[in-house]
Design a protein around this motif. Structure first.
Motif, PDB file in Angstrom:
ATOM      1  N   VAL B  19      -7.544  22.970  29.443  1.00 38.55           N
ATOM      2  CA  VAL B  19      -7.914  24.557  28.900  1.00 38.55           C
ATOM      3  C   VAL B  19      -7.921  25.503  29.904  1.00 38.55           C
ATOM      4  N   THR B  20      -7.735  26.851  29.409  1.00 38.25           N
ATOM      5  CA  THR B  20      -7.683  28.148  30.043  1.00 38.25           C
ATOM      6  C   THR B  20      -8.684  29.118  29.391  1.00 38.25           C
ATOM      7  N   VAL B  21      -9.400  29.676  30.324  1.00 40.41           N
ATOM      8  CA  VAL B  21     -10.196  30.665  29.920  1.00 40.41           C
ATOM      9  C   VAL B  21      -9.725  31.815  30.556  1.00 40.41           C
ATOM     10  N   ASN B  22      -9.694  32.960  30.036  1.00 35.42           N
ATOM     11  CA  ASN B  22      -9.240  34.373  30.781  1.00 35.42           C
ATOM     12  C   ASN B  22     -10.346  35.436  30.760  1.00 35.42           C
ATOM     13  N   CYS B  23     -10.091  36.171  31.768  1.00 37.80           N
ATOM     14  CA  CYS B  23     -11.262  37.203  32.124  1.00 37.80           C
ATOM     15  C   CYS B  23     -10.359  38.467  32.424  1.00 37.80           C
ATOM     16  N   SER B  24     -10.909  39.497  31.959  1.00 39.39           N
ATOM     17  CA  SER B  24     -10.313  40.932  32.278  1.00 39.39           C
ATOM     18  C   SER B  24     -11.542  41.584  33.000  1.00 39.39           C
ATOM     19  N   TYR B  25     -11.230  42.487  33.869  1.00 40.41           N
ATOM     20  CA  TYR B  25     -12.208  43.376  34.539  1.00 40.41           C
ATOM     21  C   TYR B  25     -11.611  44.874  34.465  1.00 40.41           C
ATOM     22  N   LYS B  26     -12.546  45.793  34.819  1.00 40.88           N
ATOM     23  CA  LYS B  26     -12.124  47.187  34.544  1.00 40.88           C
ATOM     24  C   LYS B  26     -12.517  47.830  36.001  1.00 40.88           C
ATOM     25  N   THR B  27     -12.929  47.357  36.970  1.00 39.26           N
ATOM     26  CA  THR B  27     -13.193  48.154  38.006  1.00 39.26           C
ATOM     27  C   THR B  27     -12.884  47.464  39.347  1.00 39.26           C
ATOM     28  N   SER B  28     -12.800  48.137  40.432  1.00 37.46           N
ATOM     29  CA  SER B  28     -12.100  47.402  41.672  1.00 37.46           C
ATOM     30  C   SER B  28     -13.282  46.581  42.223  1.00 37.46           C
ATOM     31  N   ILE B  29     -12.774  45.453  42.560  1.00 37.71           N
ATOM     32  CA  ILE B  29     -13.660  44.147  43.096  1.00 37.71           C
ATOM     33  C   ILE B  29     -13.298  43.896  44.404  1.00 37.71           C
ATOM     34  N   LYS B  56      -6.867  29.953  43.408  1.00 36.85           N
ATOM     35  CA  LYS B  56      -8.032  29.097  44.315  1.00 36.85           C
ATOM     36  C   LYS B  56      -8.446  27.705  43.452  1.00 36.85           C
ATOM     37  N   ARG B  57      -8.576  26.683  44.114  1.00 34.11           N
ATOM     38  CA  ARG B  57      -8.793  25.430  43.461  1.00 34.11           C
ATOM     39  C   ARG B  57     -10.069  24.637  43.839  1.00 34.11           C
ATOM     40  N   ASN B  58     -10.642  24.180  43.018  1.00 32.65           N
ATOM     41  CA  ASN B  58     -11.690  23.205  43.166  1.00 32.65           C
ATOM     42  C   ASN B  58     -11.929  22.060  42.309  1.00 32.65           C
ATOM     43  N   GLY B  59     -11.351  20.709  42.868  1.00 30.06           N
ATOM     44  CA  GLY B  59     -11.252  19.609  42.051  1.00 30.06           C
ATOM     45  C   GLY B  59     -10.211  19.912  40.924  1.00 30.06           C
ATOM     46  N   ARG B  60     -10.853  19.958  39.525  1.00 31.98           N
ATOM     47  CA  ARG B  60     -10.085  19.698  38.553  1.00 31.98           C
ATOM     48  C   ARG B  60      -9.980  21.315  37.827  1.00 31.98           C
ATOM     49  N   LEU B  61     -10.540  22.164  38.679  1.00 34.68           N
ATOM     50  CA  LEU B  61     -10.641  23.624  38.418  1.00 34.68           C
ATOM     51  C   LEU B  61      -9.552  24.319  39.397  1.00 34.68           C
ATOM     52  N   ARG B  62      -8.877  25.368  38.649  1.00 30.11           N
ATOM     53  CA  ARG B  62      -8.004  26.284  39.157  1.00 30.11           C
ATOM     54  C   ARG B  62      -8.211  27.555  38.756  1.00 30.11           C
ATOM     55  N   ALA B  63      -8.508  28.713  39.602  1.00 29.32           N
ATOM     56  CA  ALA B  63      -8.805  29.979  39.183  1.00 29.32           C
ATOM     57  C   ALA B  63      -7.497  30.973  39.893  1.00 29.32           C
ATOM     58  N   THR B  64      -7.087  31.767  38.929  1.00 25.62           N
ATOM     59  CA  THR B  64      -6.057  32.792  39.348  1.00 25.62           C
ATOM     60  C   THR B  64      -6.778  34.170  39.478  1.00 25.62           C
ATOM     61  N   LEU B  65      -6.084  35.034  40.451  1.00 31.17           N
ATOM     62  CA  LEU B  65      -6.626  36.287  40.177  1.00 31.17           C
ATOM     63  C   LEU B  65      -5.413  37.343  40.217  1.00 31.17           C
ATOM     64  N   ASP B  66      -5.249  38.277  39.470  1.00 30.75           N
ATOM     65  CA  ASP B  66      -4.255  39.214  39.255  1.00 30.75           C
ATOM     66  C   ASP B  66      -4.731  40.670  39.377  1.00 30.75           C
ATOM     67  N   THR B  67      -4.776  41.085  40.509  1.00 26.70           N
ATOM     68  CA  THR B  67      -5.479  42.645  40.717  1.00 26.70           C
ATOM     69  C   THR B  67      -4.653  43.586  40.021  1.00 26.70           C
ATOM     70  N   SER B  68      -3.072  43.490  39.841  1.00 28.76           N
ATOM     71  CA  SER B  68      -2.413  44.417  39.114  1.00 28.76           C
ATOM     72  C   SER B  68      -2.880  44.635  37.756  1.00 28.76           C
ATOM     73  N   SER B  69      -3.249  43.554  37.310  1.00 24.97           N
ATOM     74  CA  SER B  69      -3.385  43.831  35.927  1.00 24.97           C
ATOM     75  C   SER B  69      -5.058  43.516  35.415  1.00 24.97           C
ATOM     76  N   GLN B  70      -5.606  43.242  36.529  1.00 23.79           N
ATOM     77  CA  GLN B  70      -7.215  43.170  36.527  1.00 23.79           C
ATOM     78  C   GLN B  70      -7.511  42.030  35.662  1.00 23.79           C
ATOM     79  N   SER B  71      -7.143  40.841  35.829  1.00 26.03           N
ATOM     80  CA  SER B  71      -7.382  40.009  35.142  1.00 26.03           C
ATOM     81  C   SER B  71      -7.481  38.433  35.937  1.00 26.03           C
ATOM     82  N   SER B  72      -8.157  37.620  35.569  1.00 29.31           N
ATOM     83  CA  SER B  72      -8.167  36.178  36.296  1.00 29.31           C
ATOM     84  C   SER B  72      -8.156  35.138  35.132  1.00 29.31           C
ATOM     85  N   SER B  73      -7.952  33.870  35.420  1.00 23.70           N
ATOM     86  CA  SER B  73      -8.094  32.943  34.553  1.00 23.70           C
ATOM     87  C   SER B  73      -8.711  31.588  35.393  1.00 23.70           C
TER      88      SER B  73
END
Lengths: 116, 110
Positions: B19-29, B56-73
């Motif tokens: 499963v994948t959960v997405n996130c978008s953000y609006k400011t510089s982080i 970034k990975r942590n066991g069964r978890l994998r997070a991605t970050l795209d600063t150009s689109s200000q999104s993460s999964s």
């Protein structure tokens, strides 16, 4: 790991009365403590950030007069909800920062406040 | 308004599925964090990914970050019933504040 205990876990108070909640860091020193309120819809509101040797910073819509916070040492913080009304209901969470891990908040299980 | 927002609002999968959960953000982080909150508990950090990192990975978890689109999964592989929780992204800004999104409710069925 870092442990944070909050007390009480649940509390019910009459409208217009006040209640105090506590946050204890166990086994580590909390350089700062953030108090949040989580609504029944799960959204978070930051109430205030309390940093050792600095003034407590309250967020917009939250005041010291309504939510006084005490942070006497690096392992303990308390917050009081004064004159609680229905809109103050929610889960109050304490998040503590550990020295060297400033980006991470270690949360307690929260104090759930119900107002009658 | 929330500085970070997750989507979808709710997900339901069967054990073993991914499963994948997405996130978008609006400011510089400075960093983006994923937290999980199980019923009756406070949020617990899963992964912190800094603004100069892409994955970034942590066991069964994998997070991605795209600063150009200000999104993460956040992806979870081989889900288990105990992964049932609300998943939040939270952004760190230069002010030191941690702002949470509204969360994604994940249910993992046997």
């Amino acid at each position: 790991g870092a442990l944070v205990y909050q007390y009480p876990r649940r509390t019910i108070c009459k409208s217009g009365t006040s209640m105090r909640m506590e946050c204890q860091a166990v086994g580590f020193q909390a350089t700062s403590v953030a108090w949040y309120r989580q609504s029944p819809q799960k959204t978070f509101e930051l109430i205030a950030l309390s940093t050792v040797n600095s003034a407590i910073k309250y967020e917009q819509n939250f005041t010291q007069e309504k939510f006084p916070i005490s942070h006497p040492n690096l392992s303990f913080s308390s917050m009081t909800v004064l004159n609680a009304y229905l809109e103050d209901r929610g889960l109050y969470l304490c998040g503590a920062r550990v020295m060297g891990f400033q980006n991470t908040l270690y949360f307690g299980a929260g104090t759930r406040l119900s107002v009658l | 308004s929330q500085l970070a927002e997750e989507n979808p609002w709710a997900l339901s999968v069967h054990e073993g599925e991914s499963v994948t959960v997405n996130c978008s953000y609006k400011t510089s982080i400075t960093a983006l964090q994923w937290y999980r909150q199980k019923s009756g508990e406070g949020p617990a950090q899963l992964i912190l990914i800094r603004s100069n990192e892409r994955e970034k990975r942590n066991g069964r978890l994998r997070a991605t970050l795209d600063t150009s689109s200000q999104s993460s999964s956040l992806s979870i592989t081989a889900t288990r019933c105990e992964d049932t929780a609300v998943y939040f992204c939270a952004d760190n800004t230069n002010t030191g504040k941690l702002t949470f999104g509204d969360g994604t409710v994940l249910t993992v069925k046997p």
